[in-house]
Write a protein that holds these residues in place. Structure first.
Motif, mmCIF file in Angstrom:
data_model
loop_
_atom_site.group_PDB
_atom_site.id
_atom_site.type_symbol
_atom_site.label_atom_id
_atom_site.label_comp_id
_atom_site.label_asym_id
_atom_site.label_seq_id
_atom_site.Cartn_x
_atom_site.Cartn_y
_atom_site.Cartn_z
ATOM 1 N N UNK A 1 1.730 10.618 1.732
ATOM 2 C CA UNK A 1 2.334 11.786 1.092
ATOM 3 C C UNK A 1 1.318 12.920 0.993
ATOM 4 N N UNK A 2 0.111 12.614 0.509
ATOM 5 C CA UNK A 2 -0.876 13.659 0.249
ATOM 6 C C UNK A 2 -1.471 14.230 1.531
ATOM 7 N N UNK A 3 -1.661 13.360 2.538
ATOM 8 C CA UNK A 3 -2.294 13.811 3.781
ATOM 9 C C UNK A 3 -1.323 14.559 4.678
ATOM 10 N N UNK A 4 -0.159 13.947 4.942
ATOM 11 C CA UNK A 4 0.749 14.489 5.950
ATOM 12 C C UNK A 4 2.033 15.075 5.361
ATOM 13 N N UNK A 5 2.216 15.000 4.045
ATOM 14 C CA UNK A 5 3.474 15.458 3.479
ATOM 15 C C UNK A 5 4.639 14.640 3.988
ATOM 16 N N UNK A 6 4.463 13.329 4.063
ATOM 17 C CA UNK A 6 5.465 12.427 4.641
ATOM 18 C C UNK A 6 6.746 12.451 3.806
ATOM 19 N N UNK A 7 7.875 12.906 4.371
ATOM 20 C CA UNK A 7 9.101 13.018 3.578
ATOM 21 C C UNK A 7 9.813 11.697 3.338
ATOM 22 N N UNK A 8 9.297 10.612 3.952
ATOM 23 C CA UNK A 8 9.979 9.321 3.809
ATOM 24 C C UNK A 8 9.161 8.296 3.034
ATOM 25 N N UNK A 9 7.901 8.578 2.732
ATOM 26 C CA UNK A 9 7.046 7.588 2.077
ATOM 27 C C UNK A 9 7.571 7.264 0.681
ATOM 28 N N UNK A 10 7.577 5.972 0.348
ATOM 29 C CA UNK A 10 8.053 5.500 -0.959
ATOM 30 C C UNK A 10 6.940 4.685 -1.599
ATOM 31 N N UNK A 11 6.544 5.040 -2.813
ATOM 32 C CA UNK A 11 5.438 4.370 -3.501
ATOM 33 C C UNK A 11 5.938 3.102 -4.187
ATOM 34 N N UNK A 12 6.171 2.075 -3.381
ATOM 35 C CA UNK A 12 6.614 0.790 -3.902
ATOM 36 C C UNK A 12 5.502 0.192 -4.752
ATOM 37 N N UNK A 13 5.865 -0.322 -5.920
ATOM 38 C CA UNK A 13 4.880 -0.899 -6.826
ATOM 39 C C UNK A 13 4.426 0.047 -7.911
ATOM 40 N N UNK A 14 4.968 1.252 -7.936
ATOM 41 C CA UNK A 14 4.603 2.212 -8.973
ATOM 42 C C UNK A 14 5.162 1.760 -10.324
ATOM 43 N N UNK A 15 4.417 2.072 -11.381
ATOM 44 C CA UNK A 15 4.817 1.639 -12.722
ATOM 45 C C UNK A 15 6.105 2.315 -13.176
ATOM 46 N N UNK A 16 6.383 3.533 -12.675
ATOM 47 C CA UNK A 16 7.517 4.305 -13.176
ATOM 48 C C UNK A 16 8.601 4.602 -12.143
ATOM 49 N N UNK A 17 8.239 4.767 -10.861
ATOM 50 C CA UNK A 17 9.151 5.373 -9.897
ATOM 51 C C UNK A 17 10.464 4.606 -9.763
ATOM 52 N N UNK A 18 10.396 3.281 -9.601
ATOM 53 C CA UNK A 18 11.634 2.514 -9.419
ATOM 54 C C UNK A 18 12.553 2.664 -10.622
ATOM 55 N N UNK A 19 11.976 2.609 -11.825
ATOM 56 C CA UNK A 19 12.792 2.765 -13.033
ATOM 57 C C UNK A 19 13.464 4.130 -13.062
#
Length: 321
Positions: free
Chosen positions: A247-265
């Motif tokens: 996300x930070x390097x290439x601005x990837x529009x599809x990257x999903x941060x699996x394992x994040x403390x908050x995102x899935x919730x």
């Protein structure tokens, strides 16, 4: 700056008296975009020594392939003005459109699959995902944030850059520092004093020893799967860190941060009204494959938040051990 592994913090050299004239550029996006939001996403906390906003100007201190540089960006209606100082100034100005999200094309994105996504997309049509093109610094900052609170990670990032980074050139609104040139030379006591957990500091140091080969391989990897294989082949780097780096390097529009403390919730609550786990989040986002990070950004902008219950997570301070 050369760092000596002593038991004392490095002494800062006095800032230069004259900054010299910057080189400048203007970027006019073809369509209206929210360039300021795209750039501010790169800031690591309110006191990030490598990025800040002052008087309507976004300031960034970076270490480019051409050397250290300071970039000052003013976003106006339909126009982005950039000024840069230092050996890497020309590189930062050439890269400025990508930082603003110029290469992020939402064409074909179907927001109508969910009313909240559709409404937020209607209100924020200029949302873009920008990238820095600086692979290792994105990887390092993502490693800092593994399995700790944001406050803990940002404090460690601030300490390490202030102690071992290089003073940014130009008339910055406060002392600013580009990331270190030689992460692997930072001594173990400094990581400890900064408050970074030993697994994270070891991962940064080990990756830094292979920095050149990582950057070459990243340049040859042309999709998210290839980049995941590269980063996850490093000891201590998992799918969350790889996604954040993409996300930070290439601005990837599809990257999903699996394992994040908050995102899935948060994704689950926004789309269904109740929490889901990572598998549930991926299932909900599947209809938008190729644009899943865009959906996550839109949900963050939507204002849909699960009511907070229970105590906040507090970081463990291991520095006194």
């Amino acid at each position: 700056m050369t760092t000596v592994a002593t038991g004392r913090m490095p002494q800062r050299a006095a800032p230069p008296i004259a900054h010299g004239r910057p080189i400048e550029t203007e970027y006019r996006p073809r369509t209206p975009i929210d360039a300021a939001r795209a750039i501010r996403y790169q800031q690591r906390g309110a006191h990030d020594p490598s990025q800040t906003t002052h008087g309507g100007v976004i300031w960034r201190a970076t270490r480019t392939p051409q050397g250290i540089a300071t970039l000052a960006v003013r976003v106006e209606r339909g126009l982005v003005r950039g000024a840069a100082w230092g050996p890497g100034a020309a590189w930062t100005l050439e890269q400025l459109p990508r930082l603003c999200g110029a290469d992020d094309d939402p064409e074909g994105f179907d927001a109508s699959r969910h009313p909240l996504v559709a409404e937020t997309h209607r209100r924020h049509p200029g949302l873009r995902i920008g990238g820095t093109d600086l692979v290792f610094d994105a990887l390092a900052s993502s490693i800092f944030e593994q399995k700790v609170t944001g406050l803990q990670a940002f404090a460690a990032w601030r300490a390490i850059l202030t102690w071992f980074g290089e003073r940014a050139p130009g008339p910055t609104p406060r002392p600013m520092f580009a990331p270190p040139a030689h992460w692997h030379l930072i001594p173990s006591w400094a990581w400890h004093r900064a408050g970074l957990e030993p697994p994270q500091s070891r991962t940064v140091v080990e990756a830094a020893r292979r920095r050149a080969s990582i950057e070459r391989a990243a340049a040859a990897a042309h999709d998210g799967d290839a980049r995941d294989r590269l980063f996850m082949g490093l000891r201590g780097v998992g799918i969350w860190t790889s996604a954040e780096t993409r996300i930070r390097t290439w601005g990837d529009p599809d990257a999903v941060s699996v394992g994040d403390y908050h995102v899935a919730h948060e994704v689950g609550y926004a789309l269904t009204g109740h929490r889901v786990d990572d598998d549930g989040m991926l299932e909900l986002l599947e209809p938008w494959r190729g644009q899943r990070q865009r959906v996550i950004r839109l949900l963050e902008l939507s204002g849909a938040r699960e009511p907070r219950r229970g105590p906040r997570l507090h970081p463990e301070d291991h520095r006194g051990r």
